[in-house]
Scaffold this active site. Structure first.
Site, PDB file in Angstrom:
ATOM      1  CB  CYS A   1      -0.929   0.005   1.198  1.00 35.01           C
ATOM      2  SG  CYS A   1      -1.961  -1.464   1.270  1.00 35.01           S
TER       3      CYS A   1
ATOM      4  CG  HIS B   1      -3.271   3.188   1.918  1.00 33.85           C
ATOM      5  ND1 HIS B   1      -3.896   2.784   0.760  1.00 33.85           N
ATOM      6  CD2 HIS B   1      -3.289   2.124   2.752  1.00 33.85           C
ATOM      7  CE1 HIS B   1      -4.269   1.511   0.900  1.00 33.85           C
ATOM      8  NE2 HIS B   1      -3.916   1.092   2.105  1.00 33.85           N
TER       9      HIS B   1
ATOM     10  CG  ASN C   1      -6.929  -1.107   1.537  1.00 35.83           C
ATOM     11  OD1 ASN C   1      -6.198  -0.889   0.572  1.00 35.83           O
ATOM     12  ND2 ASN C   1      -6.455  -1.358   2.747  1.00 35.83           N
TER      13      ASN C   1
HETATM   14  C1  LIG Z   1     -10.207  -4.917  10.235  1.00 37.16           C
HETATM   15  C2  LIG Z   1     -10.713  -4.064  11.354  1.00 37.16           C
HETATM   16  C3  LIG Z   1     -11.822  -3.150  10.871  1.00 37.16           C
HETATM   17  C4  LIG Z   1     -11.272  -4.991  12.432  1.00 37.16           C
HETATM   18  O1  LIG Z   1     -11.682  -4.262  13.548  1.00 37.16           O
HETATM   19  P1  LIG Z   1     -11.289  -4.729  15.018  1.00 37.16           P
HETATM   20  O2  LIG Z   1     -11.941  -3.808  15.924  1.00 37.16           O
HETATM   21  O3  LIG Z   1      -9.815  -4.838  15.086  1.00 37.16           O
HETATM   22  O4  LIG Z   1     -11.950  -6.167  15.081  1.00 37.16           O
HETATM   23  P2  LIG Z   1     -11.696  -7.326  16.120  1.00 37.16           P
HETATM   24  O5  LIG Z   1     -11.294  -8.506  15.362  1.00 37.16           O
HETATM   25  O6  LIG Z   1     -10.867  -6.887  17.253  1.00 37.16           O
HETATM   26  O7  LIG Z   1     -13.157  -7.554  16.631  1.00 37.16           O
HETATM   27  C5  LIG Z   1     -13.856  -6.653  17.471  1.00 37.16           C
HETATM   28  C6  LIG Z   1     -15.258  -7.146  17.623  1.00 37.16           C
HETATM   29  O8  LIG Z   1     -15.946  -7.094  16.368  1.00 37.16           O
HETATM   30  C7  LIG Z   1     -16.350  -8.401  15.954  1.00 37.16           C
HETATM   31  N1  LIG Z   1     -16.102  -8.529  14.534  1.00 37.16           N
HETATM   32  C8  LIG Z   1     -14.932  -8.792  13.914  1.00 37.16           C
HETATM   33  N2  LIG Z   1     -15.086  -8.810  12.594  1.00 37.16           N
HETATM   34  C9  LIG Z   1     -16.376  -8.534  12.367  1.00 37.16           C
HETATM   35  C10 LIG Z   1     -17.136  -8.381  11.195  1.00 37.16           C
HETATM   36  N3  LIG Z   1     -16.620  -8.505   9.985  1.00 37.16           N
HETATM   37  N4  LIG Z   1     -18.451  -8.092  11.337  1.00 37.16           N
HETATM   38  C11 LIG Z   1     -19.003  -7.950  12.548  1.00 37.16           C
HETATM   39  N5  LIG Z   1     -18.324  -8.068  13.685  1.00 37.16           N
HETATM   40  C12 LIG Z   1     -17.027  -8.362  13.596  1.00 37.16           C
HETATM   41  C13 LIG Z   1     -15.533  -9.351  16.757  1.00 37.16           C
HETATM   42  O9  LIG Z   1     -16.200 -10.570  16.935  1.00 37.16           O
HETATM   43  C14 LIG Z   1     -15.351  -8.596  18.057  1.00 37.16           C
HETATM   44  O10 LIG Z   1     -16.525  -8.696  18.813  1.00 37.16           O
HETATM   45  P3  LIG Z   1     -16.458  -8.942  20.393  1.00 37.16           P
HETATM   46  O11 LIG Z   1     -15.723  -7.756  20.950  1.00 37.16           O
HETATM   47  O12 LIG Z   1     -17.872  -8.995  20.778  1.00 37.16           O
HETATM   48  O13 LIG Z   1     -15.713 -10.222  20.564  1.00 37.16           O
HETATM   49  C15 LIG Z   1      -9.598  -3.185  11.921  1.00 37.16           C
HETATM   50  O14 LIG Z   1      -8.738  -3.937  12.723  1.00 37.16           O
HETATM   51  C16 LIG Z   1      -8.802  -2.473  10.873  1.00 37.16           C
HETATM   52  O15 LIG Z   1      -9.328  -1.886   9.961  1.00 37.16           O
HETATM   53  N6  LIG Z   1      -7.464  -2.458  10.994  1.00 37.16           N
HETATM   54  C17 LIG Z   1      -6.612  -1.817  10.064  1.00 37.16           C
HETATM   55  C18 LIG Z   1      -6.523  -2.667   8.881  1.00 37.16           C
HETATM   56  C19 LIG Z   1      -6.001  -1.998   7.661  1.00 37.16           C
HETATM   57  O16 LIG Z   1      -6.250  -0.866   7.415  1.00 37.16           O
HETATM   58  N7  LIG Z   1      -5.283  -2.766   6.868  1.00 37.16           N
HETATM   59  C20 LIG Z   1      -4.756  -2.374   5.648  1.00 37.16           C
HETATM   60  C21 LIG Z   1      -3.541  -1.589   5.853  1.00 37.16           C
HETATM   61  S1  LIG Z   1      -2.821  -1.277   4.317  1.00 37.16           S
END
Ligand SMILES: CC(C)(COP(=O)(O)OP(=O)(O)OC[C@H]1O[C@@H](n2cnc3c(N)ncnc32)[C@H](O)[C@@H]1OP(=O)(O)O)[C@@H](O)C(=O)NCCC(=O)NCCS
Lengths: 333, 82
Positions: A122, A258, A289
């Site tokens: 990215c 980005h 993304n």
């Molecule tokens: C991917 C992303 C949105 C996930 O969010 P998160 O808050 O880290 O998600 P987690 O896996 O910790 O889960 C948090 C909660 O949401 C839930 N959850 C996870 N994925 C889910 C989904 N797709 N839909 C609904 N709920 C979801 C989990 O079960 C958890 O619930 P709980 O607290 O009741 O157990 C986030 O981490 C992110 O965007 N990170 C940056 C990634 C990025 O930009 N990458 C590219 C870089 S180039």
């Protein structure tokens, strides 16, 4: 020792034109919900994404690149024969060799332009832009085409809750050429290979071929670790790029990070204390993304909608798998 | 100098206010970040990063999951600050 004649480049380089290509198929969150347990509300609140584009079989990496590049070349007011080098950043072209850049250079009608691919996730656009600036000012190419292109839908595991909703496809391109004034600032870039596990391909192609794994490789990530790195470390890098260009947040017109996640964008805007007048790219809502393509795609859209204008000063920053990053300040074409 | 528990809670309240817009007086020891204070998993990462800076502690991702309430976070910070 014989005396070697040095090459002669332009005093400075600038982005002269930008173009984008978004695949025809628009995919709303409802489609994502067919394969993961989630909700439209969750996806929107955690990522800001409402729709993304997925490429058809015909919308290949090369085809999308040619479309985007044609627009960038026209926008720059030059013709393809002036292009001396074509740099393509992608992680989703599925032929190891030859580089897809050569096919693109040929289809565009360049005259045997140097052409090669780079892999910088990215941050690919910033890496390519930095190389292009070097080539133009050093004299190896009068004009350089930099393309960021991805078909991340091919590398998405639609059953992975952490990534199924995140990725999109598209191509963005810029033409970099000579300038009398500095119009691309110093690049602040780097890599943190100790964090190479945080965003990666699930398994090597060879494991898939040998049948060791049945599932086609995809991109996975440790979402929270990436989020933490992005909001904390990347805001610092963005600030360093501003400092390196001798500018303050007040001097900026546009911020084009980005398009990884709306929450990362919002957090960076806060941390950087960007003033109200700075236009912030939020293309992720309808594009998802698109990795290396996201910055030029967002740039093109801001200029097309009039939210940004030619001559504006923009801070751009890319970051992702590697982990790698690149930030610089540019004058918009 | 290590911060007292009172100072830590006051600091956390300012951080939560800044990130989630919750009034500082609502940030009490027994409040759950996600259920009571509108701090979702990603805002929690921002809270943690801000708390690390402010209190000079390291809070690894693996430990963040265990910080359910303001009290959990305050205890963790008190125990780990240098
Ligand atoms: C991917 C992303 C949105 C996930 O969010 P998160 O808050 O880290 O998600 P987690 O896996 O910790 O889960 C948090 C909660 O949401 C839930 N959850 C996870 N994925 C889910 C989904 N797709 N839909 C609904 N709920 C979801 C989990 O079960 C958890 O619930 P709980 O607290 O009741 O157990 C986030 O981490 C992110 O965007 N990170 C940056 C990634 C990025 O930009 N990458 C590219 C870089 S180039």
């Amino acid at each position: 020792m014989s005396k070697i004649k040095p090459s002669k480049g332009a005093p400075y380089a600038r982005i002269l034109g930008v173009g984008g290509y978004r695949p025809t198929r628009v995919v709303p969150n409802e489609v994502i919900l067919e394969t993961i347990d989630s909700s439209d509300e969750w996806i929107r609140s955690r990522s800001g994404i409402a729709t993304r584009h997925w490429a058809s079989d015909e919308e290949t990496v090369a085809a999308m690149s040619v479309e985007a590049s044609g627009k960038a070349i026209a926008d720059a007011g030059i013709t393809a024969d002036k292009i001396g080098a074509v740099i393509v950043s992608t992680v989703s072209h599925f032929k190891q060799t030859p580089a897809v850049a050569t096919e693109i250079a040929d289809k565009l009608g360049t005259e045997k332009a140097a052409a090669f691919d780079i892999s910088a996730g990215c941050a690919g656009f910033g890496y390519g832009l930095t190389l292009a600036k070097g080539l133009v000012t050093e004299g190896s190419a009068p004009y350089v085409l930099v393309i960021g292109v991805e078909r991340l839908s091919d590398l998405t595991d639609l059953e992975d809750r952490a990534t199924a909703f995140l990725f999109g496809d598209g191509a963005g391109a810029v033409v970099v050429g000579p300038s009398e004034e500095p119009a691309i600032g110093p690049t602040v870039w780097g890599s943190e290979g100790d964090k190479s596990e945080t965003i990666k391909q699930t398994v090597p192609w060879t494991d898939y071929r040998s049948g060791e794994v049945a599932k086609f490789p995809a991109i996975t990530q440790e979402g929270q670790a990436v989020f933490r790195w992005a909001v904390f470390e990347m805001a610092k890098v963005a600030k360093e790029a501003l400092d390196a260009a001798g500018l303050s947040p007040d001097d900026l017109d546009v911020f084009i990070p980005h398009q990884a996640n709306m929450r990362i964008i919002d957090s960076m805007v806060k941390t950087l204390k960007l003033p109200e007048h700075v236009t912030v790219a939020r293309d992720i809502e309808t594009t998802g993304n698109t990795s290396a393509a996201s910055i030029p795609l967002a740039m093109e859209r801001l200029l097309a909608t009039g939210e940004a204008k030619s001559g504006d000063t923009a801070l751009v920053i890319g970051f992702g798998a590697g982990l790698v990053y690149a930030a610089t300040v540019v004058t918009l074409p | 100098m290590a911060a007292t528990q009172e100072e830590i809670v006051a600091g956390l309240a300012e951080i939560v206010n800044e990130i989630a817009g919750i009034p500082t007086e609502d940030v009490q020891l027994d409040k759950s970040f996600t259920d009571d204070l509108d701090v979702d998993s990603l805002s929690m990462v921002e809270v943690v990063v801000a708390a690390e800076e402010r209190f000079d502690v390291k809070i690894p991702d693996d430990d963040v999951k265990n910080l359910k309430t303001v009290g959990d976070a305050a205890d963790y910070i008190a125990k780990h600050q240098s």
